[in-house]
Design an enzyme around this catalytic site. Structure first.
Site, PDB file in Angstrom:
ATOM      1  N   GLY B  11       0.857  -1.170   0.000  1.00  0.00           N
ATOM      2  CA  GLY B  11       0.000   0.000   0.000  1.00  0.00           C
ATOM      3  C   GLY B  11       0.890   1.215   0.000  1.00  0.00           C
ATOM      4  N   VAL B  13       1.690   5.402   0.980  1.00  0.00           N
ATOM      5  CA  VAL B  13       1.533   6.275   2.143  1.00  0.00           C
ATOM      6  C   VAL B  13       0.094   6.805   2.207  1.00  0.00           C
ATOM      7  CG1 VAL B  13       2.392   8.355   3.269  1.00  0.00           C
ATOM      8  CG2 VAL B  13       3.940   6.924   1.948  1.00  0.00           C
ATOM      9  N   ASP B  15      -2.555   5.408   1.400  1.00  0.00           N
ATOM     10  CA  ASP B  15      -3.519   4.414   1.861  1.00  0.00           C
ATOM     11  C   ASP B  15      -3.557   4.303   3.383  1.00  0.00           C
ATOM     12  OD1 ASP B  15      -4.011   3.807  -0.769  1.00  0.00           O
ATOM     13  OD2 ASP B  15      -2.527   2.213  -0.824  1.00  0.00           O
ATOM     14  N   LYS B  17      -0.717   3.363   5.227  1.00  0.00           N
ATOM     15  CA  LYS B  17       0.086   2.208   5.623  1.00  0.00           C
ATOM     16  C   LYS B  17       0.949   2.479   6.849  1.00  0.00           C
ATOM     17  CE  LYS B  17       3.233   0.748   2.929  1.00  0.00           C
ATOM     18  NZ  LYS B  17       4.185   0.026   2.107  1.00  0.00           N
ATOM     19  N   ASP B  92       8.242  -3.830   4.774  1.00  0.00           N
ATOM     20  CA  ASP B  92       7.452  -2.696   4.324  1.00  0.00           C
ATOM     21  C   ASP B  92       8.130  -2.120   3.083  1.00  0.00           C
ATOM     22  OD1 ASP B  92       6.062  -0.387   4.016  1.00  0.00           O
ATOM     23  OD2 ASP B  92       6.749   0.548   5.873  1.00  0.00           O
ATOM     24  N   PRO B  94       7.681   0.601   0.535  1.00  0.00           N
ATOM     25  CA  PRO B  94       6.983   1.773   0.030  1.00  0.00           C
ATOM     26  C   PRO B  94       7.560   2.256  -1.287  1.00  0.00           C
ATOM     27  CG  PRO B  94       8.364   2.276   1.925  1.00  0.00           C
ATOM     28  CD  PRO B  94       8.801   0.971   1.382  1.00  0.00           C
ATOM     29  N   ASP B 150     -14.003   5.004   7.930  1.00  0.00           N
ATOM     30  CA  ASP B 150     -14.649   6.093   8.676  1.00  0.00           C
ATOM     31  C   ASP B 150     -15.195   7.138   7.713  1.00  0.00           C
ATOM     32  OD1 ASP B 150     -11.861   6.272   8.185  1.00  0.00           O
ATOM     33  OD2 ASP B 150     -11.717   8.083   9.427  1.00  0.00           O
ATOM     34  N   SER B 520      20.251  -1.996 -41.689  1.00  0.00           N
ATOM     35  CA  SER B 520      21.023  -2.622 -40.604  1.00  0.00           C
ATOM     36  C   SER B 520      22.048  -1.658 -40.011  1.00  0.00           C
ATOM     37  CB  SER B 520      21.694  -3.919 -41.083  1.00  0.00           C
ATOM     38  OG  SER B 520      22.344  -3.755 -42.324  1.00  0.00           O
TER      39      SER B 520
END
Lengths: 295, 608
Positions: B11, B13, B15, B17, B92, B94, B150, B520
């Site tokens: 995920g 920052v 999100d 995490k 982790d 990131p 939330d 070529s």
């Protein structure tokens, strides 16, 4: 838990010994180094340790540490190399007048680099752990150093599985950290389980101390400047980490055995490096020091 | 039961995490008091979190360099302990740009992934990317943390919708077991403690999902990669970590590379001499017989041997700054095994956001592709699905010593053993003799519009009238058929030249005089074609014409298009042309092309 960590560490030791031309074990006499050495001996048993051990002596270590070091090396029959910046010691560099940072640079970082270069060591195996400090959380197990032992955080090799890339080009060296995934409490539990001998300074004893800037410092010899207001008291103290005595704060404690100590540790909520005065100035100081070639 | 649980956190920052990981650390009591104080009372510039509250990013963002630049450089490892005493190590990874690379590294040893989904954004391209990389790296268990619920008022329907969508995607990508948790990392909802905000949710918290995790152990055979041989006066001990299975005293074992067999007579473990040893333990074995075992060898049970092979199909994640180069030799490292290896073909590139396979000729950093590779000697590698440790490998650039790729073996290719060229009795010499000529390849190279095709046409006419059997391979004509899938990038041009070279060789084998008219532009490509032939059979001719003349002629209108900007890769304009360093013949394309064709004919006939 400890078995898993132990086997991981042994595998790393064996990889380092097999892959590098000339490795060396960095031995700082503390608890982590004692564990590191113990695991190293297991990794190569029944054969002997295939590389020497190196101690960087600033001349300001606790006297007990030096006695302990020499006794361990001779009992176990190890090849011990002691690295020192003799010129700086002769000039009288010390933590009181030069400050902690200069002291560390001149008496630790520089002689470490010089001794590694002089000995032609291409890999230095140390006892650093990822839980010690937040910049360490990104440290590799096999950590590449560029020319001049410089740590380039952007140029570290991705580590996958158990397949470390141990190839070096001219000028590069490697630092290897077999205890990366251990925590402080793992170290203590392992010391207890394996009955590893450690320096007595880790246990609470009545010792002469002075209080400076809120920190308790042990008066280990008469080089400690005692100012007018300073009072030398005898207190029951122990050390959580060991370094140069003027830079290592003691904590008041009554834990005089390993069991008591671990019990106290499981209660404590302070980070280990809280007692190290050299880290205090800036939270980035560890990262800066590492870039200069510090361990 | 394993005591170490390795978890990869996926995920960004945005999100939440840092907050989720920080909360897991703090609420499992894994953060020292003074560090916590620092996170409460010190602030980086730009922080909006009120003093006194925990700024979780201060617990998880590691390096000064990256905090100053507001970016995260690399994988960080943090630990906490579960109430059961089980240790969790969170990797982790990131970062935005280098995400695939970092995530592959973090996932390589992980048992389980925690995947954050921002509830407001739902299942995104990024979710696909995370799931693809998890599945690729062998992480088959995922905990979805549907975060920021939330913001949506802890709406059950919204949660269910996202979970349905995520589950379908996850299953399609190959993730096998899924747990989804409604979360607000910011408010601590369902991270370590249940919340009255989500009375409709009866499943585990994120922490409980970690506690409940039990690894599904694949049925794997015993594998011991030998790291080193420990020698004492009395014994030779083969030391390594048992990556899977178990070893018992008196087991019959086999050395994969040689097939030599022996019996185990002594087992060294960290706890001393033992009768058995199990996966994950660093051990040493003593064998009954003197067998040849060196670092990188694999010891297996005789009953379940690993068959060495020298060709493998594999998935690779490209990690290096410089792209994958076809035909270049890399060092392959798998545990203690190190062997030079060459990438033979790139079968396809994987679109990590859609899972689609795309044709590609090059892999850049963060690209994922399927390749075939050949090792310099037969080695025992397992399919990655069966064993990560003996099926995963890294590729190392042999010049810079940089790690450039992570690879996962799909299978060994037995095919390589079956392809044996058949020897036919009628050979090139016989075919050419029947035509009363000597077969040759005449390769004309030069800028577009330099006169190659005109010269080739004129020369073929003359050769034909002399009764010789010829064929012209014209670059532009071939691009309408055989090479119509190719563009004009350097990689595509390399492939174009390679194919034309191979066709020229077939026609040459048929006994023909082959004239090739092909721009070529790159020396290395032409040199590669030359190696297909014996000296004297391949004649490189440089048609040297000043670029102004070519531009003026512009028979196909290419230079005009380039000037208008619609042809960026035109040789001599947008791309360079590398002149031959030692051509057999140089023809001038700015004069009478008929004279030049005569010169070419003389060269074919071997006349001065």
């Amino acid at each position: 838990m400890l078995d898993a960590l132990e086997s991981e560490a042994i595998a790393i030791f064996r990889e380092a010994a097999a892959a590098f031309r000339s490795p060396v074990l960095l031995y700082s006499i503390g608890k982590d180094s004692s564990v590191l050495l113990h695991v190293a001996l297991k990794a190569f048993a029944p054969a002997p340790l295939p590389f020497p051990i190196l101690h960087i002596d600033t001349g300001w270590k606790f006297r007990e540490m030096i006695t302990f070091r020499d006794r361990i090396a001779s009992t176990l029959g190890l090849e011990l190399i002691v690295g020192q910046n003799e010129a700086a010691i002769a000039e009288g560099v010390n933590p009181f007048t030069h400050g902690a940072q200069e002291h560390t640079r001149l008496l630790k970082t520089l002689p470490l680099r010089n001794t590694l270069d002089k000995g032609g060591f291409d890999a230095a195996i140390g006892g650093a752990r990822r839980d010690e400090e937040r910049s360490r959380a990104k440290e590799r197990i096999f950590s590449l150093r560029e020319e001049g032992h410089r740590w380039e955080p952007r140029n570290q090799r991705p580590e996958l599985w158990r397949s470390p890339n141990t190839k070096l080009v001219e000028g590069q060296t490697m630092r290897v950290f077999p205890l990366s995934d251990w925590t402080e409490i793992d170290i203590w539990r392992y010391i207890r389980r394996e009955k590893i001998e450690i320096v007595d300074l880790y246990f609470a004893r009545r010792r002469p101390v002075v209080e400076k800037d809120g920190a308790l410092l042990m008066v280990d010899d008469d080089r400690m400047p005692i100012a007018k207001g300073d009072v030398i008291q005898t207190k029951s103290v122990r050390f959580r980490t060991l370094g140069c005595y003027p830079l290592t704060a003691a904590i008041e404690s009554t834990a005089s055995t390993l069991d008591e100590l671990i019990a106290e540790m499981e209660q404590t909520k302070l980070s280990e490096r809280a007692g190290r005065l050299i880290d205090g100035s800036r939270s980035e100081s560890m990262e800066t020091k590492k870039q200069e070639g510090y361990f | 039961m394993s005591v170490l649980l390795r978890v990869v956190a996926c995920g960004s920052v945005d999100d939440g995490k840092s907050t989720l990981i920080g909360r897991l650390l703090v609420e499992t009591d894994s953060v020292p008091l003074d560090t916590l104080e620092q996170a409460k009372f010190s602030r980086e510039a730009g922080s909006t979190i009120p003093l006194g509250e925990i700024d979780y990013s201060l617990l998880t963002d590691g390096l000064q360099a990256e905090r100053e630049q507001g970016i995260t450089i690399d994988v960080a490892y943090r630990q906490f302990e579960l109430p059961s005493g089980k240790r969790v190590i969170v990797a982790d990874a990131p970062g935005h740009e280098q995400y695939t690379r970092n995530m592959a590294v973090a996932a390589s040893r992980s048992d389980l992934a925690i995947l954050l989904i921002d509830a407001a954004r739902g299942v995104s391209k990024q979710t696909h990317r995370h799931l693809t990389v998890c599945a690729l790296m062998g992480v088959k268990d995922v905990v979805f943390a549907i975060n920021k619920l939330d913001v949506l008022g802890y709406d059950k329907d919204a949660f269910d919708r996202i979970v349905d969508q995520a589950t379908v995607t996850a299953n399609r990508m190959g993730v096998e077991r899924i747990t989804a948790v409604p979360v607000s990392a910011l408010n601590g909802v369902n991270v370590t403690a249940r919340s009255s905000q989500t009375p409709w949710y009866l499943g585990p918290t994120v922490l409980e999902a970690l506690v409940a995790f039990e690894p599904v152990t694949a049925n794997v055979e015993t594998r011991l990669p030998v790291q080193m041989v420990l020698r004492t006066e009395q014994s030779r001990v083969y030391a390594g970590t048992l990556v899977s299975g178990a070893v018992h005293l008196d087991d019959e074992i086999m050395v994969a590379s040689s097939g030599a067999k022996s019996r185990v007579i002594k087992i060294h473990t960290p706890q001393g001499i033992a009768e058995n040893a199990y996966a994950g333990t660093a051990i040493g074995l003593e064998l009954k017989d003197q067998v040849d075992v060196t670092r990188g060898d694999l010891l297996t049970p005789v009953k379940y041997p690993a068959k060495p092979a020298d060709r493998f199909a594999a998935d690779v994640v490209w990690l290096g700054e410089s792209p994958l180069v076809h035909g270049r030799s890399y060092l392959l490292i798998s545990g203690p095994l190190q062997v030079p290896a060459t990438i033979l073909t790139l079968r396809h590139k994987l679109d990590v956001e859609t899972g689609a396979h795309e044709a590609a000729r090059v892999l850049h950093m963060n690209d994922v592709g399927a390749v075939e590779l050949a090792t310099d000697r037969p080695v025992a590698l397992d399919p990655y699905d069966l064993s990560r440790d003996t099926g995963g490998f890294v590729l190392v650039d042999r010049l810079t010593a940089d790690t450039v790729a992570a690879g996962m073996v799909k299978h060994a290719m037995r095919r390589s053993f079956n392809v044996v060229p058949h020897i036919y009795q009628i050979d090139r010499g016989a075919r050419a003799q029947q035509k009363a000529q000597k077969a040759k390849v005449i390769w004309l190279t030069g800028l577009p519009g330099s006169g190659k095709s005109t010269i080739a046409n004129e020369a073929e006419r003359k050769l034909h009238s002399l009764g010789l059997h010829t064929y012209v391979l014209d670059g532009d004509n071939l691009r309408t058929g055989l090479n119509k899938d190719l563009g004009f990038t350097p990689e595509d041009r390399a492939e174009n030249v390679r194919r034309v070279g191979e066709v020229a060789r077939l026609l040459f084998d048929a006994g023909l005089i082959v004239l090739v008219a092909l721009v070529s532009p790159f020396r290395a490509d032409r040199e590669k074609v030359r190696t297909l032939f014996e000296p004297g059979d391949f004649v490189e001719i440089y048609v040297s014409t000043p670029v102004e003349v070519c531009q003026q002629r512009d028979p196909k209108g290419l230079y005009k298009k380039a000037a208008a900007g619609s042809l960026p890769n035109l040789t001599g304009v947008g791309q360079g042309y590398e002149e031959p360093s030692a051509p057999e013949l140089v023809l001038r394309g700015d004069g009478d092309l008929s004279d030049e064709a005569d010169q070419l004919v003389r060269a074919v006939l071997g006349e001065p």
